[in-house]
Enzyme design. Structure first.
Site, short mmCIF file in Angstrom:
data_model
loop_
_atom_site.label_atom_id
_atom_site.label_comp_id
_atom_site.label_asym_id
_atom_site.label_seq_id
_atom_site.Cartn_x
_atom_site.Cartn_y
_atom_site.Cartn_z
N VAL A 1 0.85 -1.19 0.00
CA VAL A 1 0.00 0.00 0.00
C VAL A 1 0.89 1.24 0.00
O VAL A 1 2.11 1.16 0.15
CB VAL A 1 -0.98 0.02 1.19
CG1 VAL A 1 -2.00 -1.11 1.04
CG2 VAL A 1 -0.25 -0.12 2.52
N THR A 2 0.27 2.42 -0.13
CA THR A 2 0.97 3.63 -0.56
C THR A 2 1.98 4.16 0.45
O THR A 2 3.16 4.34 0.14
CB THR A 2 -0.06 4.72 -0.90
OG1 THR A 2 -0.83 4.27 -2.01
CG2 THR A 2 0.62 6.03 -1.24
N PHE A 3 1.56 4.47 1.66
CA PHE A 3 2.48 5.12 2.59
C PHE A 3 3.63 4.21 3.02
O PHE A 3 4.79 4.66 3.04
CB PHE A 3 1.70 5.67 3.79
CG PHE A 3 1.23 7.09 3.59
CD1 PHE A 3 1.52 8.07 4.53
CD2 PHE A 3 0.52 7.46 2.46
CE1 PHE A 3 1.10 9.38 4.35
CE2 PHE A 3 0.10 8.76 2.26
CZ PHE A 3 0.39 9.74 3.20
#
Length: 414
Positions: free
Chosen positions: A85-87
Site C-alpha cells: 500500500v501507498t504510505f
C-alpha cells in the site's frame, strides 16, 4: 532478500553497506560507502513516483515518453514491500527499509504512545524510525526539494528538505512539474541536487475503474505527458544530459469485483475485532475480552483468506515484529476483497495491498541519465534497493538499511 550491487552494478557500478534497523531506537550510525561516487555522476537526481503504476502499463501506446526513457536507460519490474500500500512503500523507497523496520506499517495503524496514524498525520514521532534520503542528503550539505512525497512534510530528527511542498491532490501534474523546474532555475547555491516528484492519478483511476479501464489508460497517458513536459523543460535548460531520472511506483493494482468477496461476518462477529485495515489485507486487534474467540475463529485458513498472529506472519513478508503491527494479519487472495455485509462491494474496480509477490502488485523501476547502462534489463529488484542506489549515486554516506550489497541479481544483457 536484500541487494544493492545488483542495481548499482547494472546501472552505475555502486555499493552500500546495509543491515536491518531496530525499532523505536535512535537512528543507526552512518557507515562509509565502500567506493567513491561513479565518474559519470549526475548534476542532479529527480526521483519520480507514479502511485499504482504497473510495469505492464508501459508499451501500450499511452507512454511514449517513458517508453523512450526505458529504451535509453535501465528498466525492471520491482517487488514492493508488504503491505503493498501507498504510505509504507513510499517510505520504503526513500529509507531503504521494509515497513516493519521504518515504522509506517500501514496507511493506518495504532502506536501505543502516539495514537492513531492516518495518511494525514504529521507528528514527527510516527516517521522517526526511518531516515529518508532527503534527510541523509541534508545532513551532508546536499540540498533537496520534495514536491509531494509521504513523510516529506514532517520534520525528521530535527531536519527538513531545503524546499518542500505540502500535499494538495488538486494540483495538476503539469503544475507539479513546473515547480520542480522552478526549483532548478534557482541560483546555484539554492538549487536542489535531489528532487522528488509524485503523481497520484493513476492509482486513483485504478481504484475507481480497475487497472484495465479506459479511464486508467487516460491517467497513464496524462502522467506520461507531464513527464514529457519535465524532459522538455530539462532540455530547454541544458540539464537533460546532466540529470538522472529515476521513475518508480509504490505498488501495482489488481482488478476487483462484487463477485469476489470474503465476508468477514461469515467467519467471525465483526464486533470481535478492532480493524485498522481491510480490503486487500486485514490488520486487526481483538476487542477486549474476545481474544480467545479471535484465535479460534479467525486465525488460520479460510476460503480465499489466511490469517496469522503477528508473530507467525511468514518470514518472506518481512512483517510482524514492529510493535505497531496489529495482533492479527490476514492475506486475501489477489483480486478478492474482504469486507462486512454492511459495506458491500458495489462495482468492479481495483485494489492493492495483496501479497507483494503477486504479479499484479509489481511496481516499476526506470533509470535514465548519466552512467546508466542503456538497454539494461533488471530482474529480482526490490523497493528497498532504491534508497541505497540513490545514496550511492549522490555520493553520500548512508544509514544502515535493508537494501544490501550483493552480486547475485540476474540481469539480461542488452
Amino acid at each position: 532478500m536484500n541487494r544493492l550491487l545488483p542495481l548499482a552494478f547494472a546501472l552505475l557500478a555502486a555499493a552500500c553497506t546495509t543491515a536491518p534497523s531496530a525499532h523505536r531506537t535512535p537512528m543507526a550510525p552512518l557507515v562509509p560507502a565502500s567506493v567513491a561516487a561513479p565518474a559519470a555522476a549526475p548534476q542532479q537526481v529527480i526521483l519520480i513516483s507514479i502511485d499504482g503504476f504497473r510495469p505492464d502499463y508501459l508499451g501500450k501506446g499511452q507512454t511514449p515518453v517513458m517508453d523512450g526513457l526505458v529504451a535509453g536507460g535501465a528498466f525492471g519490474p520491482m517487488r514492493p514491500s508488504f503491505p503493498s500500500v501507498t504510505f509504507p512503500n513510499h517510505y520504503t523507497l526513500v529509507t531503504g527499509l521494509h515497513p516493519d523496520h521504518h515504522g509506517i506499517v500501514g496507511n493506518k495503524f495504532n502506536d501505543a504512545e502516539l495514537g492513531v496514524f492516518t495518511m494525514a498525520s504529521k507528528e514527527p514521532g510516527f516517521w522517526a524510525q526511518g531516515e529518508p534520503i532527503w534527510i541523509t542528503a541534508e545532513r551532508q550539505g546536499v540540498r533537496t526539494g520534495t514536491m509531494f512525497w509521504p513523510g516529506s512534510e514532517t520534520e525528521n530528527h530535527g531536519l527538513r528538505p531545503s524546499l518542500w511542498q505540502a500535499y494538495d491532490k488538486d494540483v495538476l501534474g503539469d503544475a507539479r512539474v513546473d515547480r520542480i523546474l522552478w526549483w532548478l532555475d534557482l541560483p546555484e547555491g539554492q538549487r536542489p541536487k535531489l528532487e522528488t516528484l509524485y503523481f497520484d492519478i493513476v492509482d486513483t483511476a485504478g481504484h475507481h475503474y480497475g487497472p484495465d479501464a479506459e479511464e486508467t489508460r487516460a491517467a497513464v497517458a496524462s502522467v506520461d505527458a507531464s513527464i514529457g513536459r519535465l524532459v522538455e523543460g530539462l532540455k530547454a535548460r541544458g540539464l537533460y544530459d546532466k540529470t538522472l531520472l529515476v521513475i518508480v511506483s509504490d505498488h501495482g493494482m489488481a482488478a476487483t469485483s462484487p463477485e469476489r468477496v470474503v465476508w468477514i461476518d461469515d467467519i467471525i462477529d465483526p464486533a470481535a475485532l478492532q480493524i485498522t485495515s481491510a480490503g486487500a489485507f486485514v490488520s486487526a486487534d481483538p476487542a477486549p475480552g474476545r481474544e480467545a474467540e479471535v484465535e479460534q475463529k479467525l486465525v488460520g485458513r479460510h476460503p480465499h483468506l489466511e490469517c496469522w498472529n503477528k508473530a507467525d506472519v511468514p518470514a518472506r513478508l518481512a512483517y510482524g515484529t514492529n510493535p505497531r503491527v496489529a495482533q492479527v494479519v490476514c492475506l486475501v487472495e489477489t483480486g478478492w476483497t474482504v469486507t462486512s455485509r454492511d459495506r458491500p462491494v458495489e462495482k468492479d474496480g481495483g485494489a492493492h495491498g495483496y501479497d507483494n509477490q503477486a504479479p499484479e502488485m509489481q511496481a516499476v523501476f526506470i533509470a535514465h541519465g548519466p552512467g546508466v547502462v542503456v538497454g539494461r534489463r533488471l530482474t529480482d529488484l526490490q523497493s528497498v534497493d532504491v534508497q541505497p542506489f540513490l545514496v550511492r549515486v549522490l555520493g553520500l554516506t548512508g544509514p544502515v538499511v535493508d537494501g544490501k550489497a550483493a552480486d547475485t541479481l540476474a540481469v539480461t544483457q542488452p
